[in-house]
Structures are given as C-alpha cells and as structure tokens.
Motif scaffolding. Sequence first.
Motif, PDB file in Angstrom:
ATOM      1  N   ALA A 133       3.532  -1.235  13.496  1.00  0.00           N
ATOM      2  CA  ALA A 133       2.666  -1.472  12.338  1.00  0.00           C
ATOM      3  C   ALA A 133       2.297  -2.955  12.226  1.00  0.00           C
ATOM      4  CB  ALA A 133       3.344  -0.989  11.061  1.00  0.00           C
ATOM      5  N   GLU A 134       3.249  -3.836  12.501  1.00  0.00           N
ATOM      6  CA  GLU A 134       2.965  -5.276  12.473  1.00  0.00           C
ATOM      7  C   GLU A 134       2.013  -5.666  13.593  1.00  0.00           C
ATOM      8  OE1 GLU A 134       7.113  -6.992  10.538  1.00  0.00           O
ATOM      9  OE2 GLU A 134       7.076  -6.464  12.671  1.00  0.00           O
ATOM     10  N   ILE A 164      -4.121   7.866   8.512  1.00  0.00           N
ATOM     11  CA  ILE A 164      -3.366   7.186   7.448  1.00  0.00           C
ATOM     12  C   ILE A 164      -2.610   5.990   8.021  1.00  0.00           C
ATOM     13  CG2 ILE A 164      -1.437   7.444   5.824  1.00  0.00           C
ATOM     14  CD1 ILE A 164      -2.438  10.383   5.407  1.00  0.00           C
ATOM     15  N   ARG A 165      -2.002   6.167   9.200  1.00  0.00           N
ATOM     16  CA  ARG A 165      -1.283   5.038   9.827  1.00  0.00           C
ATOM     17  C   ARG A 165      -2.246   3.903  10.157  1.00  0.00           C
ATOM     18  NH1 ARG A 165       0.996   9.347  12.493  1.00  0.00           N
ATOM     19  NH2 ARG A 165      -0.030   8.854  14.475  1.00  0.00           N
ATOM     20  N   LEU A 166      -3.443   4.221  10.587  1.00  0.00           N
ATOM     21  CA  LEU A 166      -4.447   3.226  10.954  1.00  0.00           C
ATOM     22  C   LEU A 166      -4.972   2.467   9.731  1.00  0.00           C
ATOM     23  CD1 LEU A 166      -6.435   2.037  13.089  1.00  0.00           C
ATOM     24  CD2 LEU A 166      -7.943   3.947  12.529  1.00  0.00           C
ATOM     25  N   ALA A 167      -5.078   3.153   8.613  1.00  0.00           N
ATOM     26  CA  ALA A 167      -5.738   2.605   7.425  1.00  0.00           C
ATOM     27  C   ALA A 167      -4.909   1.531   6.725  1.00  0.00           C
ATOM     28  CB  ALA A 167      -6.038   3.735   6.446  1.00  0.00           C
ATOM     29  N   ASP A 168      -5.619   0.705   5.977  1.00  0.00           N
ATOM     30  CA  ASP A 168      -4.994  -0.301   5.122  1.00  0.00           C
ATOM     31  C   ASP A 168      -4.732   0.252   3.730  1.00  0.00           C
ATOM     32  OD1 ASP A 168      -5.167  -2.561   7.005  1.00  0.00           O
ATOM     33  OD2 ASP A 168      -7.330  -2.267   6.757  1.00  0.00           O
ATOM     34  N   GLU A 169      -5.482   1.273   3.340  1.00  0.00           N
ATOM     35  CA  GLU A 169      -5.345   1.870   2.022  1.00  0.00           C
ATOM     36  C   GLU A 169      -5.827   3.306   2.065  1.00  0.00           C
ATOM     37  OE1 GLU A 169      -8.172   0.380  -1.001  1.00  0.00           O
ATOM     38  OE2 GLU A 169      -9.111  -0.729   0.645  1.00  0.00           O
ATOM     39  N   GLU A 193       0.215  14.116   2.164  1.00  0.00           N
ATOM     40  CA  GLU A 193      -0.472  12.924   2.678  1.00  0.00           C
ATOM     41  C   GLU A 193      -0.183  11.710   1.803  1.00  0.00           C
ATOM     42  OE1 GLU A 193      -4.498  14.321   2.714  1.00  0.00           O
ATOM     43  OE2 GLU A 193      -4.199  15.462   4.568  1.00  0.00           O
ATOM     44  N   ILE A 194      -0.177  11.905   0.487  1.00  0.00           N
ATOM     45  CA  ILE A 194       0.131  10.806  -0.440  1.00  0.00           C
ATOM     46  C   ILE A 194       1.558  10.315  -0.206  1.00  0.00           C
ATOM     47  CG2 ILE A 194       0.494  10.225  -2.875  1.00  0.00           C
ATOM     48  CD1 ILE A 194      -1.775  12.332  -3.472  1.00  0.00           C
ATOM     49  N   LEU A 199       4.801   4.706   4.084  1.00  0.00           N
ATOM     50  CA  LEU A 199       4.358   3.623   4.972  1.00  0.00           C
ATOM     51  C   LEU A 199       3.940   2.386   4.179  1.00  0.00           C
ATOM     52  CD1 LEU A 199       2.162   5.776   7.403  1.00  0.00           C
ATOM     53  CD2 LEU A 199       4.483   4.929   7.809  1.00  0.00           C
ATOM     54  N   ASP A 200       4.166   2.407   2.872  1.00  0.00           N
ATOM     55  CA  ASP A 200       3.783   1.307   1.969  1.00  0.00           C
ATOM     56  C   ASP A 200       2.285   1.054   1.945  1.00  0.00           C
ATOM     57  OD1 ASP A 200       6.405   0.810   1.076  1.00  0.00           O
ATOM     58  OD2 ASP A 200       6.815  -0.431   2.836  1.00  0.00           O
TER      59      ASP A 200
END
Length: 129
Positions: free
Chosen positions: A10-11, A87-92, A107-108, A114-115
Amino acid sequence: MSRPRLLTPAEKLADAKKLLSLPRIVVVCGSTRFMTEMNEADLCETKAGKIVVKPGWDMKSPNALWSDPAEAEALKVRLGDLHRAKIRLADEVLVVGDYIGDSTRAEIAYARSLDKPVRFTHPEVDPDA
C-alpha cells in the motif's frame, strides 16, 4: 547496522501515485439498482478532477453473459474480487444510494479495514453512524 524498513504494498502504491502526480482516485460503491446515480456521481467526481472507478455492469439487467446461473455466480465472484481491487487502488470510497445491502456493507467494511475514507451520498445509511 540497521536495515531500512521495507515499504508495504500500500505504501509503494501511494508513493507511485505521488511520483506519477496522479489525481485522487475515488471508487464508487453501492447497489447496482443505483447505476443512474453512480453515473451522476462519476460525472461530479470527474468534474472535481478525480479519477473515478465504479461497477462496470448491472447483473440485474438481462444479458447473455450471465444467462446461465452457474456462469452468473462465477462472474459475480470475479466481479466482487475486481471491485475489492478497485477499493485497494482508490484513495477514497463514495457510497451511492439510500440503501445499503450486504455486498455494499462488506465493501464499506473492507474499505475501512484499509483505512480508506468513506463518504456517502446519503450519510444516514452509514452502518457505523
């Protein structure tokens, strides 16, 4: 001598987005009964300068791709995996609609695990509110 800390995937993704000067990425979630509202959200978020990803199809509408129940179930699983990757790719995350079903609720929860920040077009449906 200490070794440098290794970055998490993620980083690494966040660093790559910064290096590429990518705009924020928002993933649209919600029941596919709200496809019209999802398209409107796509337009508004894109106008705001964000990259938008959302469900690509509505499996409730007839289509030969999911006319066979066994194939439809397998496709639904693959599309769920694909949406979690979005969702993993997205920022929000932007949740569209005034109804939250089991899939959207999951999904939420996944996004929050994943914060990822989660916004709602109808905040009153937030399961954690």
